[in-house]
Structures are given as C-alpha cells and as structure tokens.
Design an enzyme around this catalytic site. Sequence first.
Site, mmCIF file in Angstrom:
data_model
loop_
_atom_site.group_PDB
_atom_site.id
_atom_site.type_symbol
_atom_site.label_atom_id
_atom_site.label_comp_id
_atom_site.label_asym_id
_atom_site.label_seq_id
_atom_site.Cartn_x
_atom_site.Cartn_y
_atom_site.Cartn_z
ATOM 1 C CB SER A 124 -0.857 -0.290 0.745
ATOM 2 O OG SER A 124 -1.624 1.212 1.358
ATOM 3 C CE1 TYR A 149 -4.438 -3.213 5.952
ATOM 4 C CE2 TYR A 149 -3.781 -0.656 5.332
ATOM 5 C CZ TYR A 149 -3.776 -1.549 4.673
ATOM 6 O OH TYR A 149 -4.246 -2.310 3.293
ATOM 7 C CE LYS A 153 -2.008 -4.795 2.967
ATOM 8 N NZ LYS A 153 -1.783 -5.789 3.020
HETATM 9 P P1 NAD Z 1 -10.960 -6.898 1.565
HETATM 10 O O1 NAD Z 1 -11.610 -7.295 2.073
HETATM 11 O O2 NAD Z 1 -12.508 -7.035 0.290
HETATM 12 O O3 NAD Z 1 -10.331 -8.448 0.529
HETATM 13 C C1 NAD Z 1 -9.417 -8.997 1.287
HETATM 14 C C2 NAD Z 1 -9.486 -10.703 1.340
HETATM 15 O O4 NAD Z 1 -9.073 -11.254 2.436
HETATM 16 C C3 NAD Z 1 -11.209 -10.510 1.671
HETATM 17 O O5 NAD Z 1 -12.138 -11.191 0.864
HETATM 18 C C4 NAD Z 1 -10.917 -11.531 3.637
HETATM 19 O O6 NAD Z 1 -12.072 -11.807 4.106
HETATM 20 C C5 NAD Z 1 -9.382 -12.865 2.866
HETATM 21 N N1 NAD Z 1 -8.788 -12.617 4.133
HETATM 22 C C6 NAD Z 1 -8.858 -11.522 4.893
HETATM 23 N N2 NAD Z 1 -8.228 -12.533 6.373
HETATM 24 C C7 NAD Z 1 -7.737 -13.935 5.694
HETATM 25 C C8 NAD Z 1 -7.098 -15.297 5.844
HETATM 26 N N3 NAD Z 1 -6.238 -14.880 7.395
HETATM 27 N N4 NAD Z 1 -7.195 -15.805 6.273
HETATM 28 C C9 NAD Z 1 -7.692 -15.477 4.573
HETATM 29 N N5 NAD Z 1 -8.878 -14.717 4.009
HETATM 30 C C10 NAD Z 1 -8.709 -14.008 4.220
HETATM 31 O O7 NAD Z 1 -9.992 -6.379 1.450
HETATM 32 P P2 NAD Z 1 -9.118 -5.702 -0.768
HETATM 33 O O8 NAD Z 1 -9.968 -3.751 -0.030
HETATM 34 O O9 NAD Z 1 -9.652 -6.747 -1.449
HETATM 35 O O10 NAD Z 1 -7.976 -5.808 -0.529
HETATM 36 C C11 NAD Z 1 -6.795 -6.473 -1.267
HETATM 37 C C12 NAD Z 1 -5.309 -6.622 0.115
HETATM 38 O O11 NAD Z 1 -4.713 -5.670 -0.396
HETATM 39 C C13 NAD Z 1 -5.875 -6.198 1.198
HETATM 40 O O12 NAD Z 1 -4.158 -7.268 1.816
HETATM 41 C C14 NAD Z 1 -5.289 -5.413 1.794
HETATM 42 O O13 NAD Z 1 -4.497 -5.093 2.425
HETATM 43 C C15 NAD Z 1 -4.730 -4.598 0.649
HETATM 44 N N6 NAD Z 1 -4.580 -2.833 -0.182
HETATM 45 C C16 NAD Z 1 -6.067 -2.713 -0.318
HETATM 46 C C17 NAD Z 1 -6.017 -1.216 -0.431
HETATM 47 C C18 NAD Z 1 -7.672 -0.582 -0.472
HETATM 48 O O14 NAD Z 1 -7.866 -0.251 -0.180
HETATM 49 N N7 NAD Z 1 -8.587 -1.814 -0.826
HETATM 50 C C19 NAD Z 1 -5.324 0.208 -0.911
HETATM 51 C C20 NAD Z 1 -3.745 -0.663 -0.575
HETATM 52 C C21 NAD Z 1 -3.165 -2.243 0.283
HETATM 53 C C1 WQD Z 2 -9.898 8.889 0.948
HETATM 54 C C2 WQD Z 2 -9.562 11.194 1.294
HETATM 55 C C3 WQD Z 2 -9.731 11.549 3.259
HETATM 56 C C4 WQD Z 2 -14.093 9.404 3.416
HETATM 57 C C5 WQD Z 2 -6.902 4.015 2.996
HETATM 58 C C6 WQD Z 2 -5.711 4.090 3.770
HETATM 59 C C7 WQD Z 2 -4.927 3.304 2.821
HETATM 60 C C8 WQD Z 2 -5.607 3.031 1.880
HETATM 61 C C9 WQD Z 2 -6.390 2.603 0.832
HETATM 62 C C10 WQD Z 2 -5.731 0.158 2.275
HETATM 63 C C11 WQD Z 2 -9.338 11.260 2.585
HETATM 64 C C12 WQD Z 2 -11.559 11.767 3.238
HETATM 65 C C13 WQD Z 2 -12.920 9.704 3.250
HETATM 66 C C14 WQD Z 2 -15.187 10.204 4.419
HETATM 67 C C15 WQD Z 2 -13.368 12.059 4.012
HETATM 68 N N1 WQD Z 2 -5.952 1.243 2.148
HETATM 69 N N2 WQD Z 2 -12.283 11.223 3.035
HETATM 70 N N3 WQD Z 2 -14.547 11.681 4.603
HETATM 71 O O1 WQD Z 2 -6.945 7.898 4.001
HETATM 72 O O2 WQD Z 2 -6.042 7.684 1.339
HETATM 73 O O3 WQD Z 2 -6.169 5.531 2.357
HETATM 74 O O4 WQD Z 2 -7.663 3.408 1.674
HETATM 75 O O5 WQD Z 2 -3.578 0.300 2.385
HETATM 76 O O6 WQD Z 2 -4.185 2.917 3.564
HETATM 77 O O7 WQD Z 2 -5.131 4.594 5.207
HETATM 78 O O8 WQD Z 2 -8.676 6.581 2.115
HETATM 79 O O9 WQD Z 2 -10.690 6.701 1.210
HETATM 80 O O10 WQD Z 2 -10.237 6.551 3.761
HETATM 81 O O11 WQD Z 2 -9.763 8.552 2.228
HETATM 82 O O12 WQD Z 2 -13.184 13.749 3.804
HETATM 83 O O13 WQD Z 2 -16.066 9.759 4.824
HETATM 84 O O14 WQD Z 2 -11.278 11.307 1.607
HETATM 85 O O15 WQD Z 2 -9.734 12.470 4.553
HETATM 86 O O16 WQD Z 2 -8.221 12.437 2.128
HETATM 87 P P1 WQD Z 2 -6.617 7.108 2.231
HETATM 88 P P2 WQD Z 2 -9.704 6.779 2.326
#
Ligand code: NAD
Ligand code: WQD
Length: 338
Positions: A124, A149, A153
């Site tokens: 991330s 969290y 990562k």
């Molecule tokens: P998500 O929660 O939709 O998907 C994660 C999946 O992993 C879920 O389906 C959950 O059931 C499964 N899971 C969790 N723990 C598990 C375990 N112990 N064993 C088996 N399955 C398990 O999340 P997402 O948004 O699709 O994110 C996927 C990956 O990308 C995550 O690692 C997340 O941290 C990373 N990521 C997400 C974002 C974002 O903004 N969505 C940003 C950066 C990184």
């Molecule tokens: C985006 C912008 C908020 C909600 C998070 C995690 C990051 C990654 C992605 C997994 C910011 C603003 C948000 C609301 C708002 N996840 N906001 N009102 O914070 O960039 O990233 O998700 O890895 O680790 O920290 O994403 O969508 O929460 O926020 O004003 O109700 O929207 O302040 O500027 P963020 P976000």
Amino acid sequence: MKILVTGGAGFIGSHTVVELQNSGHEPVVLDNLYNASSKVIGRIEAITGKHVPFYKADIRDREALAEIFEKEKPEAVIHFAGLKAVGESVRKPWEYYENNIGGTLTLVDEMRKHGCKNIIFSSSATVYGDPAFVPITEECPKGQCTNPYGWTKSMLEQILSDIQKADPEWNVVLLRYFNPIGAHKSGTIGENPNGIPNNLMPYITQVAVGKLEKLHVFGNDYDTPDGTGVRDYIHVVDLAKGHVCALKKVAPGSGLSVYNLGTGTGYSVLDIVKNFEAATGKNIPYVIDPRRPGDIATCYSSAEKAKEELGWEAQYGIKEMCEDAWRWQSTNPNGYGD
Ligand code: NAD
Ligand code: WQD
C-alpha cells in the site's frame, strides 16, 4: 499459469481473478470469507464463463494450505488476504499483526515447503507515511505509518525482501496500491464494506443511494488547492490488470521488484464529489468536519516505473471510476446482500 489467489473473494481479489481468467491464467481462490461473500465466486464465473476453483480456508491454517498446494500445485501466489480497516487496526492491533503477519509467515512457509517461491504481495502507498515528496516514486523512503494496519504492510515488505535476499530462488513483487475505487463494468462485483464505510468512494455511493445522509469531509485546511485531502484514485479493474502484468516479474531470476500501482494524478475530496455528481447526476450533500487523525494532505504516485518495466498503465479516468462505482452500488444497494 496456475496461480493461488489468497483473498480472491474480496474487492481487489475478485476483480483480479476476472482479469487473470480473461488473460488465459488459471486462478485458484482461497478465502476465509471473513470480509467477503460466497456469492462472489458465482458472479466471477458469470462474467468470465469459466469455472473458479474455490477453497474456503484461512492462510493461518497450515494443514489446509498444505492440502491446497499438494492438490493444485500453483506456480505463483497473489496474496491479497488480510485485514485492512485502518481504524479497527488501532483498536485491535494484536488481531491485525496475527492475521496479516502471522498469516503471511505461515503462507510463505507452506509455499517454500511445496516448492512455490513466487509471490505478488498487496502492499500500500501507506508504507510511504507522509511522503517525503510527490509524485511518489518507488525510491521515496518509506515513512512512519500512523496505524498498525500500515505497519503490517511495511513490515511484510521487509520480511518478504529478507526472505528473497536469503534465498534467491524466490521472486517477490511488492505492489503498492494507491486508492482503488470503481467496480467491474458488469456492475455485478464491487466493494462491499461492512457497516459505515471508512473510505471516501463507498461513503459517497451510500449517500447517493440514500443509505447515508451526507458526506463528512475530513478537513478543508490542508495545504492543497482547495484545502481537502488529495489522493491518487485508481480504477480497480486497472489495478487488477496491473497484477496480470506483474506476473512477468515472477519469472526465474527476477528477484525482488517493487512497483507503485496508481494513475499519477491526484484528486481532492471535493474534486471527487464534483466528478461523481457530474458522472451520475446524483447530488452529494456534504459538511466540513475536522481532520481525521492520521490523515495526510497529499498522496499521489509516479506511475512511470510500472509503465516502463511492466508495460502497464491505468486506462480509466475519474469519470469511469465514478460511473462504475455507482453502477455497482445502485444495482446492489445492499452489496452482496448476505
Ligand atoms: P478485502 O477485505 O475486500 O479483501 C481481503 C480478503 O481477504 C477478504 O475477502 C477476506 O475475507 C480475506 N481474508 C482476510 N484474512 C484472511 C485469512 N486469514 N485467510 C484467508 N482469507 C482472509 O480487501 P481489498 O480491498 O480487496 O484488499 C486486498 C488487499 O489489498 C489487502 O491485503 C489490503 O490490505 C490491500 N490493499 C487494499 C487497499 C484498498 O484501499 N482497498 C489499498 C492498499 C492495499
Ligand atoms: C481519502 C480522502 C480522507 C472518508 C486508506 C488507507 C490506506 C489504503 C487506502 C489500504 C482522505 C477523505 C474519507 C470520508 C473524507 N488502504 N475522506 N470523508 O485515507 O487515502 O487511504 O485507504 O491499504 O492505507 O489509509 O483513503 O478513502 O479513507 O480517504 O473526507 O468519509 O477522503 O480524509 O483525504 P486514504 P480514504
């Protein structure tokens, strides 16, 4: 290539399974369904017309992993499984470290026992902390995370890098995602948050569909053009395609590779509101609230390295991101409904 996709029933995982199948790969999904619906697998199959082998299993369950590796013999793992709610991780750090780090250590151990040493890991942009500069290149130093969290990562990047260094047979790809939003064009798979969404786009779509009254904008006094936070939003289908392209970096001898997956463009919170309203015709009422603790002003990528080395760049703009997020939300107001 046969690929084990952990967390493949989740938001990014499900879209990646579609793109893997569409490009001729054979994904096998493992998910414990903690944050996903069992309906996802059927929806993916309806999109691609192909069967998706699915195991309801946990990455912390050694025996289940061993059975899956013996039966399926995947060549690579795309590792999405993990807990991802920032605020929850502050309240439940042990659960986050145990699931994300403990789970990955078990997964990697079973991988090497079964001779599978190719992994693509969901990292991330959060690992950059408050970034030293923007646009953020992969050379930007990692920073201080503001929550457990984020640390999972950052620590897992270090752990996987050390494992690769000690055993060069490993090929490790660290993909640093920026802010994935949107949904598949079919409107049949998408983001399905539990309870009140933490992230901006699902919050906006729930306001638009009438489930929430108004958006709370977290701060308008940042050092950004309109004072609200700026982020690099990327269409989840583009992000999914980035994983297909990243598979070339698990070829023998690739070693350790690190890529940003973003568009290279930053949008403020109010830009997103305006673009969403323009793309969907829905009005999004909002109020300005205080800053959210741990938030940074500006975060957007340099997407150059992935373009040069993977031949990947995002195709969709903010209009499609908004339209597709809305199609999913408006046709599935209760997500997968279970
Ligand atoms: P998500 O929660 O939709 O998907 C994660 C999946 O992993 C879920 O389906 C959950 O059931 C499964 N899971 C969790 N723990 C598990 C375990 N112990 N064993 C088996 N399955 C398990 O999340 P997402 O948004 O699709 O994110 C996927 C990956 O990308 C995550 O690692 C997340 O941290 C990373 N990521 C997400 C974002 C974002 O903004 N969505 C940003 C950066 C990184
Ligand atoms: C985006 C912008 C908020 C909600 C998070 C995690 C990051 C990654 C992605 C997994 C910011 C603003 C948000 C609301 C708002 N996840 N906001 N009102 O914070 O960039 O990233 O998700 O890895 O680790 O920290 O994403 O969508 O929460 O926020 O004003 O109700 O929207 O302040 O500027 P963020 P976000």
